[in-house]
Design an enzyme around this catalytic site. Structure first.
Site, PDB file in Angstrom:
ATOM      1  N   GLY A  55       2.422   2.055  10.720  1.00 56.99           N
ATOM      2  CA  GLY A  55       3.365   3.160  10.565  1.00 56.99           C
ATOM      3  C   GLY A  55       4.076   3.556  11.847  1.00 56.99           C
TER       4      GLY A  55
ATOM      5  N   HIS B  83      -9.446   0.895   4.680  1.00 51.85           N
ATOM      6  CA  HIS B  83      -8.191   1.077   5.413  1.00 51.85           C
ATOM      7  C   HIS B  83      -8.441   1.996   6.611  1.00 51.85           C
ATOM      8  CE1 HIS B  83      -4.154   2.444   6.416  1.00 51.85           C
ATOM      9  NE2 HIS B  83      -3.739   1.332   5.850  1.00 51.85           N
TER      10      HIS B  83
ATOM     11  N   GLU C 116      -6.928   4.404   7.773  1.00 45.19           N
ATOM     12  CA  GLU C 116      -6.761   5.845   7.493  1.00 45.19           C
ATOM     13  C   GLU C 116      -8.014   6.410   6.817  1.00 45.19           C
ATOM     14  OE1 GLU C 116      -2.995   5.496   5.499  1.00 45.19           O
ATOM     15  OE2 GLU C 116      -2.076   4.946   7.415  1.00 45.19           O
TER      16      GLU C 116
ATOM     17  N   GLY D  30       2.878  -1.214   4.285  1.00 41.79           N
ATOM     18  CA  GLY D  30       2.884   0.209   3.957  1.00 41.79           C
ATOM     19  C   GLY D  30       4.301   0.699   3.704  1.00 41.79           C
ATOM     20  N   GLY D  31       4.928   1.225   4.746  1.00 42.08           N
ATOM     21  CA  GLY D  31       6.245   1.849   4.617  1.00 42.08           C
ATOM     22  C   GLY D  31       7.263   1.020   3.845  1.00 42.08           C
TER      23      GLY D  31
ATOM     24  N   ASN E 231       0.869  -1.178   0.000  1.00 42.86           N
ATOM     25  CA  ASN E 231       0.000   0.000   0.000  1.00 42.86           C
ATOM     26  C   ASN E 231       0.905   1.227   0.000  1.00 42.86           C
ATOM     27  OD1 ASN E 231      -1.803   2.040   0.529  1.00 42.86           O
ATOM     28  ND2 ASN E 231      -2.345   1.332   2.583  1.00 42.86           N
ATOM     29  N   TRP E 232       1.005   1.857  -1.157  1.00 46.22           N
ATOM     30  CA  TRP E 232       1.944   2.984  -1.283  1.00 46.22           C
ATOM     31  C   TRP E 232       1.391   4.267  -0.665  1.00 46.22           C
ATOM     32  CZ3 TRP E 232       4.072   2.499  -7.040  1.00 46.22           C
ATOM     33  CH2 TRP E 232       4.708   1.266  -7.167  1.00 46.22           C
ATOM     34  N   LYS E 233       0.116   4.259  -0.315  1.00 42.23           N
ATOM     35  CA  LYS E 233      -0.533   5.439   0.276  1.00 42.23           C
ATOM     36  C   LYS E 233      -0.295   6.678  -0.607  1.00 42.23           C
ATOM     37  CE  LYS E 233      -0.216   3.201   4.741  1.00 42.23           C
ATOM     38  NZ  LYS E 233      -0.107   3.294   6.184  1.00 42.23           N
TER      39      LYS E 233
ATOM     40  N   SER F 113       3.492  -2.257  10.295  1.00 44.41           N
ATOM     41  CA  SER F 113       4.940  -2.256  10.525  1.00 44.41           C
ATOM     42  C   SER F 113       5.613  -3.576  10.133  1.00 44.41           C
ATOM     43  CB  SER F 113       5.253  -1.895  11.980  1.00 44.41           C
ATOM     44  OG  SER F 113       4.771  -0.592  12.286  1.00 44.41           O
TER      45      SER F 113
ATOM     46  N   GLU G 240      -5.385  -5.141  10.432  1.00 44.48           N
ATOM     47  CA  GLU G 240      -4.379  -4.107  10.657  1.00 44.48           C
ATOM     48  C   GLU G 240      -4.699  -3.342  11.941  1.00 44.48           C
ATOM     49  OE1 GLU G 240      -2.228  -2.911   6.829  1.00 44.48           O
ATOM     50  OE2 GLU G 240      -4.022  -1.670   6.966  1.00 44.48           O
TER      51      GLU G 240
END
Ligand code: PGA
Length: 253
Positions: A170, A94, A96, A231-232, A9-11, A210, A164
């Site tokens: 993150g 998600h 977010e 993600g990251g 997930n590149w956000k 993470s 998640e």
């Protein structure tokens, strides 16, 4: 029995140009790795470019969000039909989207249903916030989110679910593989209640929060954790490819 899934997930990161480079890195970095469904989810504006890079490879492309509406006066929204030729997966719900944009379980269910109806595979996200975890209520909370976010949904063969925990996203504070397994098991049990056991045994349940190349293995090794939503670490082609490789290694045993 279940093919593991690693989704990046590149956000809201990358430009069309850097997305193209990142996608190229993932395609090259995962070439020849079998037995893992590898998905990258760039921003909308880079989907076309990333699709071109991924064409002919084993890397699938997903979107990060979608509208539940078909078309019309919804400024700034993107419909399933618009995405259908570009992606095969779409992340919905998600945390977010839920916390920053107020998406409810109802909204998520509408998006999941619209996605599956239009031929996209929804990756439906659930996960508890920190205060719920601290109150010892994580399992009940996530079961409720599964029921609510899949209300009226029936395309079980195209569903992916991601657990998640909000506090792990993150933060560098991943859940323990043991805790991830407990909730993944509960999610599968809830899926069994609503979809029947046969489907529930086939639905991939991912862990996200993470995940990196060093910690990925013990999560994916758990019986009910079928992969990761990353993600990251998905913003570095080497790291993301390493997670895919670790996963393939576990599958081969
Ligand atoms: P993270 O994000 O890997 O950076 O924790 C995961 C996600 O939000 O999907």
């Amino acid at each position: 029995m279940r093919t593991p899934v690693i989704a990046g997930n590149w956000k809201m990161n990358t430009t069309p140009q850097t997305a193209t480079e990142l996608a190229r890195g993932v395609v090259d970095g995962t070439a020849g790795i079998a037995g893992v469904a590898t998905i990258i989810c760039p921003p909308f504006v880079s989907l076309q470019a990333v699709k071109s890079v991924a064409a002919g490879s084993d890397v699938a492309v997903g979107a990060q969000n979608v509208s539940a509406e078909r078309s019309g006066a919804y400024t700034g929204e993107v419909s399933v039909e618009m995405l259908a030729g570009l992606v095969s997966y779409v992340i919905v719900g998600h945390s977010e989207r839920r916390s920053l944009y107020g998406e409810t379980d109802d909204d998520v269910a509408g998006k999941a249903i619209a996605s599956a109806t239009g031929g996209l595979k929804p990756i439906v996200c659930v996960g508890e916030p920190l205060e719920v975890r601290r109150a010892g209520d994580a399992e009940r909370y996530c079961r409720g989110q599964v029921r609510g976010s899949l209300a009226g949904y029936s395309a079980w063969e195209s569903l992916v679910v991601a657990y998640e925990p909000v506090w792990a996203i993150g933060t560098g504070q991943a859940a323990s593989p043991r805790d991830a397994q407990v909730i993944a098991r509960a999610i599968r049990d809830e899926l069994s209640n609503i979809a029947g056991q046969e489907f529930a045994e086939r639905i991939p349940v991912l862990y996200g929060g993470s995940v990196n190349p060093e910690n990925a293995g013990p999560f994916i090794d758990r019986p009910d954790v079928d992969g990761a939503l990353v993600g990251g670490a998905s913003l570095q082609a080497d790291d993301f490819s390493a997670i895919v490789r670790v996963t393939a290694g576990l599958t081969l045993r």
